[in-house]
Design a protein around this motif. Sequence first.
Motif, PDB file in Angstrom:
ATOM      1  N   ASP B 373       0.838  -1.178   0.112  1.00  0.00           N
ATOM      2  CA  ASP B 373       0.214   0.004   0.065  1.00  0.00           C
ATOM      3  C   ASP B 373       0.940   1.270  -0.101  1.00  0.00           C
ATOM      4  N   TYR B 374       1.945   1.131   0.435  1.00  0.00           N
ATOM      5  CA  TYR B 374       3.007   2.305   0.884  1.00  0.00           C
ATOM      6  C   TYR B 374       3.405   2.797  -0.677  1.00  0.00           C
ATOM      7  N   THR B 375       3.605   1.691  -1.509  1.00  0.00           N
ATOM      8  CA  THR B 375       4.071   2.249  -2.934  1.00  0.00           C
ATOM      9  C   THR B 375       3.021   2.941  -3.428  1.00  0.00           C
ATOM     10  N   PHE B 376       1.714   2.481  -3.362  1.00  0.00           N
ATOM     11  CA  PHE B 376       0.755   3.264  -3.893  1.00  0.00           C
ATOM     12  C   PHE B 376       0.592   4.951  -3.358  1.00  0.00           C
ATOM     13  N   TYR B 377       0.650   4.882  -2.222  1.00  0.00           N
ATOM     14  CA  TYR B 377       0.557   6.320  -1.720  1.00  0.00           C
ATOM     15  C   TYR B 377       1.560   7.141  -2.147  1.00  0.00           C
ATOM     16  N   TRP B 378       2.690   6.378  -2.378  1.00  0.00           N
ATOM     17  CA  TRP B 378       3.643   7.292  -2.819  1.00  0.00           C
ATOM     18  C   TRP B 378       3.322   7.949  -4.363  1.00  0.00           C
ATOM     19  N   PHE B 379       2.991   7.036  -5.128  1.00  0.00           N
ATOM     20  CA  PHE B 379       2.455   7.637  -6.376  1.00  0.00           C
ATOM     21  C   PHE B 379       1.473   8.891  -6.315  1.00  0.00           C
ATOM     22  N   LEU B 380       0.599   8.572  -5.473  1.00  0.00           N
ATOM     23  CA  LEU B 380      -0.537   9.582  -5.152  1.00  0.00           C
ATOM     24  C   LEU B 380       0.031  10.851  -4.641  1.00  0.00           C
ATOM     25  N   SER B 381       1.194  10.706  -3.774  1.00  0.00           N
ATOM     26  CA  SER B 381       1.639  11.833  -3.035  1.00  0.00           C
ATOM     27  C   SER B 381       2.501  12.691  -4.040  1.00  0.00           C
ATOM     28  N   VAL B 382       2.801  12.195  -5.059  1.00  0.00           N
ATOM     29  CA  VAL B 382       3.618  12.812  -6.283  1.00  0.00           C
ATOM     30  C   VAL B 382       2.601  13.904  -6.752  1.00  0.00           C
ATOM     31  N   TYR B 383       1.368  13.382  -7.050  1.00  0.00           N
ATOM     32  CA  TYR B 383       0.313  14.309  -7.705  1.00  0.00           C
ATOM     33  C   TYR B 383      -0.165  15.263  -6.862  1.00  0.00           C
ATOM     34  N   ASP B 384      -0.346  15.087  -5.469  1.00  0.00           N
ATOM     35  CA  ASP B 384      -0.929  16.026  -4.481  1.00  0.00           C
ATOM     36  C   ASP B 384       0.144  17.035  -4.266  1.00  0.00           C
ATOM     37  N   TYR B 385       1.431  16.789  -4.745  1.00  0.00           N
ATOM     38  CA  TYR B 385       2.496  17.793  -4.219  1.00  0.00           C
ATOM     39  C   TYR B 385       2.282  19.024  -5.524  1.00  0.00           C
ATOM     40  N   TYR B 386       2.022  18.381  -6.870  1.00  0.00           N
ATOM     41  CA  TYR B 386       1.967  19.029  -7.812  1.00  0.00           C
ATOM     42  C   TYR B 386       0.886  20.100  -7.639  1.00  0.00           C
ATOM     43  N   LEU B 387      -0.295  19.513  -7.393  1.00  0.00           N
ATOM     44  CA  LEU B 387      -1.445  20.111  -7.144  1.00  0.00           C
ATOM     45  C   LEU B 387      -1.690  21.359  -6.027  1.00  0.00           C
ATOM     46  N   TYR B 388      -0.968  20.901  -5.007  1.00  0.00           N
ATOM     47  CA  TYR B 388      -0.743  22.009  -3.994  1.00  0.00           C
ATOM     48  C   TYR B 388       0.140  22.734  -4.299  1.00  0.00           C
ATOM     49  N   THR B 389       1.399  22.370  -4.797  1.00  0.00           N
ATOM     50  CA  THR B 389       2.506  23.607  -4.995  1.00  0.00           C
ATOM     51  C   THR B 389       2.437  24.080  -6.272  1.00  0.00           C
ATOM     52  N   GLY B 390       2.145  23.474  -7.279  1.00  0.00           N
ATOM     53  CA  GLY B 390       2.292  23.918  -8.723  1.00  0.00           C
ATOM     54  C   GLY B 390       3.698  23.899  -9.339  1.00  0.00           C
ATOM     55  N   ASP B 391       4.553  22.830  -8.407  1.00  0.00           N
ATOM     56  CA  ASP B 391       5.594  22.706  -9.096  1.00  0.00           C
ATOM     57  C   ASP B 391       6.041  21.572  -9.829  1.00  0.00           C
ATOM     58  N   ARG B 392       5.942  21.822 -11.105  1.00  0.00           N
ATOM     59  CA  ARG B 392       5.882  20.888 -11.990  1.00  0.00           C
ATOM     60  C   ARG B 392       7.216  20.064 -12.292  1.00  0.00           C
TER      61      ARG B 392
END
Lengths: 721, 721
Positions: B373-392
């Motif tokens: 499950d932690y592998t999957f959360y990792w993928f999700l966290s990368v997109y969250d990061y982009y959405l919140y920070t805008g750092d492409r």
Amino acid sequence: MKRNFILILLIVLSVSSMKAQKATWIWYPGDYEIWLGNNMNNNRTERGAFFPPFWKMDSHYVLVEFSKKLNLFKPEEITIAVEGRYNVKLDGKLLFGAPKTLIIPEGKHSLNIKVHNQATVPAIYVSGKTIFSDQSWKVTYEDKEWIDESGKASDTSATTYMDAASWNFNDPSQLPSQFKLHTEPANAVSSTPQTQGVLVDFGKETFGYIKLEQLKGNGKVNIFYGESKEEAMSTGSCETLDRFEVNNAEAKDYTVQGSKAFRYVYIVTDPGVSFAKASMLYESLPETYRGSFRCSDPEINKIWDVAAYTMHLTTREFFIDGIKRDRWVWSGDAIQSYLMNYYLFFDSHTVGRTINLLRGKDPVTSHINTIMDYTFYWFLSVYDYYLYTGDRHLIEQLYPKMATMMDYVLGRTNKDGMVEGMTGDWVFVDWADGYMDKHGELSFEQILFCKSLETMAVCADLTGNKEDKAKYDKLATSLKSKLEPAFWNNEKQGFVHNRLNGKQSEQVTRYANMFGILFDYLNNQKKQAVKKSVILNNSIMKISTPYMRFYELESLCALGEQTNVTKEIKDYWGGMLKLGATSFWEKYNPEDKGSKHYEMYGRPFGKSLCHAWGSSPIYLLGKYYLGVKPLKPGYSEFAINPSLGGLKWIEGTVPTPKGGVHVYMDKKTIKVKAGEGRGYLTFKSKSKPKASTGVVEKLSNDEYRILIEGNNAEVTVNYRN
Amino acid sequence: MKRNFILILLIVLSVSSMKAQKATWIWYPGDYEIWLGNNMNNNRTERGAFFPPFWKMDSHYVLVEFSKKLNLFKPEEITIAVEGRYNVKLDGKLLFGAPKTLIIPEGKHSLNIKVHNQATVPAIYVSGKTIFSDQSWKVTYEDKEWIDESGKASDTSATTYMDAASWNFNDPSQLPSQFKLHTEPANAVSSTPQTQGVLVDFGKETFGYIKLEQLKGNGKVNIFYGESKEEAMSTGSCETLDRFEVNNAEAKDYTVQGSKAFRYVYIVTDPGVSFAKASMLYESLPETYRGSFRCSDPEINKIWDVAAYTMHLTTREFFIDGIKRDRWVWSGDAIQSYLMNYYLFFDSHTVGRTINLLRGKDPVTSHINTIMDYTFYWFLSVYDYYLYTGDRHLIEQLYPKMATMMDYVLGRTNKDGMVEGMTGDWVFVDWADGYMDKHGELSFEQILFCKSLETMAVCADLTGNKEDKAKYDKLATSLKSKLEPAFWNNEKQGFVHNRLNGKQSEQVTRYANMFGILFDYLNNQKKQAVKKSVILNNSIMKISTPYMRFYELESLCALGEQTNVTKEIKDYWGGMLKLGATSFWEKYNPEDKGSKHYEMYGRPFGKSLCHAWGSSPIYLLGKYYLGVKPLKPGYSEFAINPSLGGLKWIEGTVPTPKGGVHVYMDKKTIKVKAGEGRGYLTFKSKSKPKASTGVVEKLSNDEYRILIEGNNAEVTVNYRN
């Protein structure tokens, strides 16, 4: 009563095994090699600047767990030495702190030691009465030991455990991270003042640290190194140099920081600086010369000696290419060093270290040393290692990384299953004095690729990977069947150099043709055709590196042309000696004149005058004159096919893992003695030969053989040349 | 004349840009994170023993080349600071030694600096008038720059260059390898003598180094740490401790080596040892509290404060799980820390560092932290990061490693394209107070897997990998279409927990059902069904970790159940406060009694009383009460949907990359102010609302919206609750 008896017996056994067993520093296999190799590859300098490799440097695993299952008949105290921060678990229970000693109770136990070390390789040394750190320990970089909320440990671990690796660090105080080559003082043979400074001559090519004795004063010191006098005196063009400041009110000895290759050094100091004399610390890896060769021709003997010295200079932390400029580990150079080594030092550990370093770690991001051919030589060298040493363990440990390396190659094949240089691939082949096309499918590369696939099939089989064996067999067979249709040219009676967009080129080069003979990829008729139309054909571009002369002369030897080869050796290596060589060169073109011999890479002293690949006479004379080679791993079966090659007599020893094969031959007598294994002495005789012991069998018209047992008993054969 | 004018203009531009530009230490992206993470993960101890992770630790590239293309209008001197051994090339020419300063002539130039460093990360700091080391530099671990025998450099290089990475080491003397967290002295609130030693109370959960002032004498000192008084006094069971010897003739202050988590310490010394008092050095990563929340309920305010403190304690070199026992970086814990962080510190760099560390390097040999499950959360966290920070940029740099991570997952799917726990996979889900089957296809894991595939498609698209996008889209669509057929149970009106050998199990758990709502994988009718039959159904196994309560309460908020959630927050987090919590716990079961609360993993004090995942009220109150979330990357578009959740008033700020959104709401008024971006305030009102500025649009029956511009102007809305 009975039980006591057994106990006593076991104690006796245990005491006796104590003497045989010995603790040694252990680590994760391949990691020490990578770490030491990084240090070594980073010792290269170019005119005072640090000059590291252009390929990826890998790193050791920084967190490693060592483990051992124990079964003790009585409690035992062990001492633990570690390079790194560590913890100790006994039967899964973490002990307080980082214990240096530990009493392990009688019975069955698991001992785990986990070590973190970023700067140097995690390593341990454990020693007790019966417990010793050695290759029987297991290591892993990922123990995957999680627990659930009740504290229960995971029971589905898929951890990969490897056997621990070691070298010869057999004392707890002898830390692997502190490894240094051996040094000893040596003196110059002359010291000649020049207009500005002093030119010091050490009499022959050498390697080490310059020492300025009784150095005094205040100012700069410049040391210009030269493999030739010309180089040392060319302060603006010599390849290596040292510059430093001194401020000594009292005279004291000074040894420079980095070791270097040279015969001459030109030392120029500021006027206020003086020194009594320049000497050196010679630096080397201690080696025993287990192989030997002598014959009736003094020039050949001198060539063998200089080749052996060249080999020793380039046998260091690893087998390196050259000692002056390069000082890196290159796979194509290394495979030749390994082969020469099997006929000189039989230093298997240095072969294993070098093979491990060259492979590095996954992921594979480029060919080995970035060179396509060098990847293939690497595969070949692994099987050679097994054949000569009989050490199956290295193949077993290495096989997964052989497979991922081959995956990389297979990921870069074209629609015909052939390799072509893709962006980022260095297609090397050889340094050539003429144009060589590197585009499209090179016949040379396909032949090496095919042999690599065959090697993979053999190693898959050896390690019990049946599916892999079938896969590689199929790939090898398929590629092999395409070689002649793609590259053989009936008109030219040889393999053409390459095929571009499905069309054979017009150029014929020696490379693929030599390997076609060596790998037995050509039938006898084609081998003879190639000999005439390519190998002995002066209109085909000549080879000017000892590197490819190695294979050229080997292919002639394989065709029984030793007499021709003797002449070639005398011309080519003798030619270097006549020019004053004290070690053999990276490249030698007899047609060059004067200081042109030192030029390479567009630089006046770019050429290395001490290059491992210059030592091939050692291999040729051992394998094709003394005629000794292994037929089965580790010389359990060998062949002895001696050949005078036009010489009056030859004599020498070829080392084997635990012994050696000694051969003497003149025009009437062959004397053979082997220390282990067994195998046939095969030879030609115009009349029926006589042997001191054993049965002489006739094989064909004038060919005979006699079985030699590895019992150190000399067998003398009288024959007619 | 004209030319001079242009030159002057350019110089002015260059001077003005000088002020904006600043040199910073740079390195290979991800490498510093890996190196620092190894140091941090190795700080864990268990009762005095070193306790490193059980997963693979990667290493930085030890040999890295930095390069920059320059175009100078006049000569410029640069200074060079390096961590490691290095060389400098200007326009391909190697300079002597390791220059610390260098004058670069006018014109176009290539500057290359190559660095080797095994122990710490190769890093450089270059500074001139216009030349600065920063993210515009390129870096590579393999420059593949070979030369042919003429000295010509290779022209087919396939080197992969990355943008250099940096943090905030903006001074040449501020070496990245010397990074330390901030420390400041702090005092205890009480010190109570016990039969044997002294119990010191620091008043609340804290972290740092114990300092014994005026320590004197000869003998042993034992320090037993406790998050609770019971733990500190349990010398045989406390999770962390220090033991050392002292031999001070003169009294002097002593600070222990390792920092630790505690509220209480119990100090026991040998009779000959004394000290004046125990204090501490509090250790933390300095953070600005950019987010805030206040409301009419003091208990909720206290919960927010304690949650923020818990977050700060666990926000260190990276976002870690807990500060006492664990002190490691775990992906499932981290994704929650990131989300809370976006509503508290908005510290993007710590998110990026943690994402990089968790991914490590290729090859992938196990799931992240070994947990599927932690592998999957990792993928999700990368997109969250982009959405919140805008750092492409982070996604662009990371995408190749996202792809190889997903390759690993895809290599472990079954014939239905679903993931099942294979040997070596830890299927975690949650710590549960009851049986949870981990075999076969878990509905929870498939839902996370599906969302990960969708994330890969989005990121492939963002980075311009069209083929990849199509591939992941197809895989995601296929898996999504299988979820309901495989796991939905009409009778149970929810997803069942798992399917074993094609057969649905009888168990229904909350996990998959919560995520089905959160990811919008269920239609509205099924969401409402799940709410009733699973989420609000007390016969379904309760969640006893704040970790999964995060998603449980979020799914209720997503269904508009804020009033219910307010009650849950007060019960659950308020329950911990009533038990004296000064930070929030790893696990809390209201039904436990007394010191049973401290137990976990079969150990009396195994539970961590300061666990990041305990802080979810920060996220819930910011995202679902203040109601602020990004709709487009970096809040360029946002949504404000405030909800009182049964409270009389709420007020607070949600940070955005360069500003923040401030929201006040009571039963009559909403006040909103945004610092950047634009977006709609959406709310319900029983009568037509009035706004101080802007146009109120009616959306449906009682739903309205008004566009809020990010101009820091407050908009007041009067509405009817």
